[in-house]
Scaffold this motif. Structure first.
Motif, short mmCIF file in Angstrom:
data_model
loop_
_atom_site.label_atom_id
_atom_site.label_comp_id
_atom_site.label_asym_id
_atom_site.label_seq_id
_atom_site.Cartn_x
_atom_site.Cartn_y
_atom_site.Cartn_z
N ILE A 1 2.55 3.78 17.47
CA ILE A 1 3.70 2.90 17.30
C ILE A 1 3.22 1.51 16.90
O ILE A 1 3.84 0.84 16.06
N LYS A 2 2.10 1.06 17.46
CA LYS A 2 1.54 -0.26 17.10
C LYS A 2 1.22 -0.34 15.61
O LYS A 2 1.46 -1.37 14.98
N THR A 3 0.67 0.75 15.06
CA THR A 3 0.34 0.76 13.63
C THR A 3 1.60 0.68 12.78
O THR A 3 1.65 -0.06 11.79
N VAL A 4 2.65 1.40 13.18
CA VAL A 4 3.92 1.34 12.46
C VAL A 4 4.48 -0.07 12.54
O VAL A 4 4.96 -0.62 11.54
N GLU A 5 4.42 -0.68 13.72
CA GLU A 5 4.91 -2.06 13.87
C GLU A 5 4.14 -3.01 12.97
O GLU A 5 4.71 -3.93 12.38
N LYS A 6 2.83 -2.80 12.86
CA LYS A 6 2.00 -3.65 11.99
C LYS A 6 2.40 -3.47 10.53
O LYS A 6 2.54 -4.45 9.78
N HIS A 7 2.60 -2.20 10.10
CA HIS A 7 3.03 -1.95 8.72
C HIS A 7 4.39 -2.61 8.46
O HIS A 7 4.60 -3.22 7.41
N ARG A 8 5.28 -2.49 9.42
CA ARG A 8 6.62 -3.08 9.27
C ARG A 8 6.52 -4.61 9.17
O ARG A 8 7.18 -5.23 8.33
N SER A 9 5.66 -5.20 9.99
CA SER A 9 5.44 -6.64 9.95
C SER A 9 4.85 -7.05 8.60
O SER A 9 5.27 -8.05 8.00
N ASN A 10 3.88 -6.28 8.11
CA ASN A 10 3.27 -6.57 6.80
C ASN A 10 4.30 -6.48 5.68
O ASN A 10 4.30 -7.30 4.76
N THR B 1 0.85 -1.19 0.00
CA THR B 1 0.00 0.00 0.00
C THR B 1 0.88 1.24 0.00
O THR B 1 2.09 1.18 0.28
N TYR B 2 0.28 2.37 -0.28
CA TYR B 2 1.01 3.64 -0.26
C TYR B 2 1.64 3.86 1.12
O TYR B 2 2.80 4.23 1.23
N ARG B 3 0.88 3.61 2.19
CA ARG B 3 1.39 3.81 3.55
C ARG B 3 2.54 2.85 3.85
O ARG B 3 3.53 3.24 4.47
N GLU B 4 2.42 1.61 3.40
CA GLU B 4 3.52 0.66 3.60
C GLU B 4 4.79 1.14 2.90
O GLU B 4 5.89 1.00 3.43
N ARG B 5 4.63 1.72 1.76
CA ARG B 5 5.79 2.24 1.04
C ARG B 5 6.40 3.44 1.77
O ARG B 5 7.62 3.61 1.78
N GLU B 6 5.55 4.26 2.38
CA GLU B 6 6.07 5.37 3.18
C GLU B 6 6.88 4.84 4.37
O GLU B 6 7.97 5.33 4.65
N VAL B 7 6.31 3.84 5.05
CA VAL B 7 7.01 3.24 6.19
C VAL B 7 8.30 2.58 5.71
O VAL B 7 9.35 2.73 6.36
N LEU B 8 8.27 1.89 4.60
CA LEU B 8 9.47 1.26 4.05
C LEU B 8 10.58 2.29 3.83
O LEU B 8 11.72 2.07 4.20
N LYS B 9 10.23 3.41 3.24
CA LYS B 9 11.22 4.46 2.99
C LYS B 9 11.84 4.95 4.30
O LYS B 9 13.06 5.08 4.41
N LEU B 10 11.02 5.19 5.30
CA LEU B 10 11.52 5.69 6.58
C LEU B 10 12.35 4.64 7.32
O LEU B 10 13.36 4.97 7.93
N VAL B 11 11.93 3.38 7.25
CA VAL B 11 12.72 2.29 7.85
C VAL B 11 14.08 2.23 7.16
O VAL B 11 15.12 2.14 7.82
N ALA B 12 14.06 2.30 5.83
CA ALA B 12 15.31 2.23 5.07
C ALA B 12 16.23 3.41 5.36
O ALA B 12 17.45 3.28 5.27
N GLU B 13 15.65 4.54 5.72
CA GLU B 13 16.45 5.71 6.09
C GLU B 13 17.03 5.57 7.49
O GLU B 13 17.80 6.41 7.93
N GLY B 14 16.62 4.52 8.20
CA GLY B 14 17.18 4.25 9.52
C GLY B 14 16.39 4.82 10.69
O GLY B 14 16.87 4.82 11.82
N HIS B 15 15.18 5.28 10.45
CA HIS B 15 14.37 5.86 11.52
C HIS B 15 13.76 4.78 12.40
O HIS B 15 13.27 3.77 11.89
N ILE C 1 9.03 7.20 13.22
CA ILE C 1 8.14 6.99 12.08
C ILE C 1 6.70 7.27 12.49
O ILE C 1 5.95 7.94 11.77
N ALA C 2 6.31 6.77 13.65
CA ALA C 2 4.95 6.99 14.15
C ALA C 2 4.66 8.48 14.30
O ALA C 2 3.61 8.96 13.86
N LYS C 3 5.57 9.20 14.89
CA LYS C 3 5.38 10.64 15.10
C LYS C 3 5.33 11.37 13.76
O LYS C 3 4.46 12.22 13.53
N PHE C 4 6.24 11.02 12.85
CA PHE C 4 6.32 11.68 11.54
C PHE C 4 5.05 11.46 10.71
O PHE C 4 4.57 12.37 10.04
N LEU C 5 4.51 10.24 10.76
CA LEU C 5 3.32 9.90 9.96
C LEU C 5 2.01 10.07 10.72
O LEU C 5 0.94 9.75 10.20
#
Length: 156
Positions: free
Chosen positions: A122-131, A95-109, A114-118
């Motif tokens: 934190i649980k939602t970010v963890e779920k996106h990361r898990s997905n 999804t678009y949101r998963e790609r946003e999270v992917l970019k931020l994870v890859a940037e080392g955040h 990531i949760a604060k920025f988006l």
């Protein structure tokens, strides 16, 4: 606010306002999301002055303009809808949101940043990361980072 969000906001205020996306992004996601948001044209920053002029005049005349490289991608994607090989591409399942999270994870955040920025929990970010890891069959941030670089989300 990114260009896609700005396009949505502009079109929400006035459908008559014409929007031309001028970008470096060639990924299918940016192209499709920009067009879905209401962009009237999509042109790459490397375009010539002449092409930019043609694009501006085209959208002002009420037409849609896509750079030749972009139109080729859009048409190819349209023709391949339902092609099982295209559907099997894990990138397309994000999804678009998963790609946003992917970019931020890859940037080392970290997840907290990531949760604060988006503006997510934190649980939602963890779920996106898990997905992301499940969909891409990757098991660590290094693999996600390599994938993000391969897809053009990051540059070194």
């Amino acid at each position: 606010m990114n260009g896609i969000e700005a396009t949505r906001a502009i079109k929400a205020l006035s459908h008559e306002t014409r929007v031309l996306i001028l970008t470096i992004h060639k990924t299918d996601e940016y192209i499709h999301e920009s067009l879905k948001a209401g962009a009237d044209g999509y042109i790459l920053k490397g375009a010539t002055r002449n092409e930019l002029s043609v694009a501006i005049h085209s959208i002002l005349d009420g037409k849609t303009y896509l750079s030749p490289d972009i139109s080729e991608r859009v048409i190819s994607g349209y023709l391949n809808q339902g092609n099982s090989a295209a559907a099997a591409n894990p990138w397309d399942s994000l999804t678009y949101r998963e790609r946003e999270v992917l970019k931020l994870v890859a940037e080392g955040h970290p997840n907290k940043h990531i949760a604060k920025f988006l503006c997510l929990s934190i649980k939602t970010v963890e779920k996106h990361r898990s997905n992301l890891m499940r969909k891409l069959d990757m098991h660590n941030a290094s693999a996600l980072t390599a994938f993000a670089i391969e897809k053009g989300l990051l540059t070194l």
